[in-house]
Design a protein around this motif. Structure first.
Motif, PDB file in Angstrom:
ATOM      1  N   ASP A   8      -5.334  -1.389  -7.243  1.00  0.00           N
ATOM      2  CA  ASP A   8      -6.442  -0.485  -6.942  1.00  0.00           C
ATOM      3  C   ASP A   8      -5.864   0.925  -6.896  1.00  0.00           C
ATOM      4  O   ASP A   8      -5.215   1.291  -5.926  1.00  0.00           O
ATOM      5  CB  ASP A   8      -7.071  -0.873  -5.604  1.00  0.00           C
ATOM      6  CG  ASP A   8      -8.224   0.042  -5.199  1.00  0.00           C
ATOM      7  OD1 ASP A   8      -8.927  -0.291  -4.232  1.00  0.00           O
ATOM      8  OD2 ASP A   8      -8.406   1.106  -5.830  1.00  0.00           O
TER       9      ASP A   8
ATOM     10  N   TYR B  57      -3.016   0.404  -4.030  1.00  0.00           N
ATOM     11  CA  TYR B  57      -2.854  -0.893  -3.376  1.00  0.00           C
ATOM     12  C   TYR B  57      -2.510  -1.937  -4.427  1.00  0.00           C
ATOM     13  O   TYR B  57      -3.179  -2.026  -5.464  1.00  0.00           O
ATOM     14  CB  TYR B  57      -4.151  -1.234  -2.662  1.00  0.00           C
ATOM     15  CG  TYR B  57      -4.372  -2.677  -2.294  1.00  0.00           C
ATOM     16  CD1 TYR B  57      -5.450  -3.380  -2.829  1.00  0.00           C
ATOM     17  CD2 TYR B  57      -3.539  -3.324  -1.402  1.00  0.00           C
ATOM     18  CE1 TYR B  57      -5.672  -4.711  -2.478  1.00  0.00           C
ATOM     19  CE2 TYR B  57      -3.762  -4.649  -1.055  1.00  0.00           C
ATOM     20  CZ  TYR B  57      -4.831  -5.334  -1.597  1.00  0.00           C
ATOM     21  OH  TYR B  57      -5.050  -6.644  -1.246  1.00  0.00           O
TER      22      TYR B  57
ATOM     23  N   SER C 211      -7.616   3.725  -6.958  1.00  0.00           N
ATOM     24  CA  SER C 211      -8.726   4.652  -6.739  1.00  0.00           C
ATOM     25  C   SER C 211      -8.365   5.852  -5.872  1.00  0.00           C
ATOM     26  O   SER C 211      -9.076   6.852  -5.874  1.00  0.00           O
ATOM     27  CB  SER C 211      -9.905   3.893  -6.103  1.00  0.00           C
ATOM     28  OG  SER C 211      -9.513   3.331  -4.863  1.00  0.00           O
TER      29      SER C 211
ATOM     30  N   TYR D 104       0.842  -1.201   0.000  1.00  0.00           N
ATOM     31  CA  TYR D 104       0.000   0.000   0.000  1.00  0.00           C
ATOM     32  C   TYR D 104       0.876   1.249   0.000  1.00  0.00           C
ATOM     33  O   TYR D 104       1.934   1.275   0.627  1.00  0.00           O
ATOM     34  CB  TYR D 104      -0.865   0.074   1.257  1.00  0.00           C
ATOM     35  CG  TYR D 104      -1.820  -1.066   1.479  1.00  0.00           C
ATOM     36  CD1 TYR D 104      -1.380  -2.293   1.973  1.00  0.00           C
ATOM     37  CD2 TYR D 104      -3.179  -0.914   1.230  1.00  0.00           C
ATOM     38  CE1 TYR D 104      -2.257  -3.337   2.196  1.00  0.00           C
ATOM     39  CE2 TYR D 104      -4.070  -1.956   1.463  1.00  0.00           C
ATOM     40  CZ  TYR D 104      -3.601  -3.157   1.948  1.00  0.00           C
ATOM     41  OH  TYR D 104      -4.490  -4.179   2.172  1.00  0.00           O
TER      42      TYR D 104
END
Lengths: 116, 113
Positions: free
Chosen positions: A56, A48, A58, A33
């Motif tokens: 991810d 991530y 986002s 992360y």
């Protein structure tokens, strides 16, 4: 390794320059992360990585931000055309989803980025 | 909107007393909630995790409660010591296809000798 390491520990750059921040996770940890922590603020999720799955992304605040994770290990967060509002501490964490307590994240010491 | 709130102001308590920190959240249904400690210039360090079906979890002088009806977690440090002075962060591990963590802003605790 013994823990998550990040480099550099401090980075001062001029507005408009590109910067690369590096994270070496704990060996064998499948999840990685990136977070950003501004002064007096909590951790803001950025991106991530989990194994070979698509990351991810986002939380990335703009298309100036990107990250890679090569070989399922080392990760690099790149910020292009840095702005003063990018100044913050960038934290990396890794996590082992396969054994023991799967939820604990292990954090690195962070990279303090200052954009002048 | 989804939000996690922690006491924004610093908490000062006398050594030996019990410190109680609050974490409130809205519009989440977390599977578990975690507490981390962060010292200046360092990354957060994991302390405790509590699952949605657990009311209370203890570890040495630490105790965490989790009320999913109130959408609140309380973090207690008993017999507090000056070495407990730090910022404490709560985090929700919200499964949304990926194991993404949402962190609160943290509460700074200062234990006075």
């Amino acid at each position: 390794g013994a823990g998550v390491s990040q480099s550099p520990s401090n980075k001062v750059t001029e507005k408009g320059k590109d910067v690369e921040l590096r994270c070496d996770p704990i060996s064998g940890h499948t999840a990685l992360y990136w977070y950003r922590q501004s002064l007096g603020q909590g951790l803001e999720f950025l991106i991530y990585f989990q194994g070979n799955s698509a990351p991810d992304k986002s939380g990335l605040p703009s298309d100036r931000f990107s990250a890679e994770r090569t070989g399922g290990s080392v990760s690099t967060l790149t910020i292009q055309r840095t702005q003063q509002e990018d100044s913050a501490v960038y934290l990396c964490a890794s996590r082992d989803l396969l054994a023991g307590v799967p939820y604990e994240q292990y954090f690195g010491p962070g990279t303090r980025l200052t954009v002048t | 909107s989804q939000k996690i709130e922690q006491n924004s102001e610093a908490l000062n308590i006398q050594e030996g007393k019990t410190a109680t920190l609050t974490c409130n959240y809205t519009n989440y249904s977390p599977a578990y909630l975690q507490w981390y400690r962060q010292d200046p210039g360092r990354g957060p360090v994991f302390l405790l995790l509590i699952r949605e079906n657990e009311k209370e979890k203890r570890k040495e002088r630490l105790k965490v409660t989790f009320d999913t009806t109130l959408k609140q977690s309380l973090f207690h440090i008993t017999a507090s010591q000056p070495a407990d002075s730090a910022t404490y962060l709560c985090a929700l591990d919200v499964y949304s296809g990926t194991y993404k963590y949402i962190f609160g802003t943290g509460t700074r605790l200062k234990v006075l000798a």
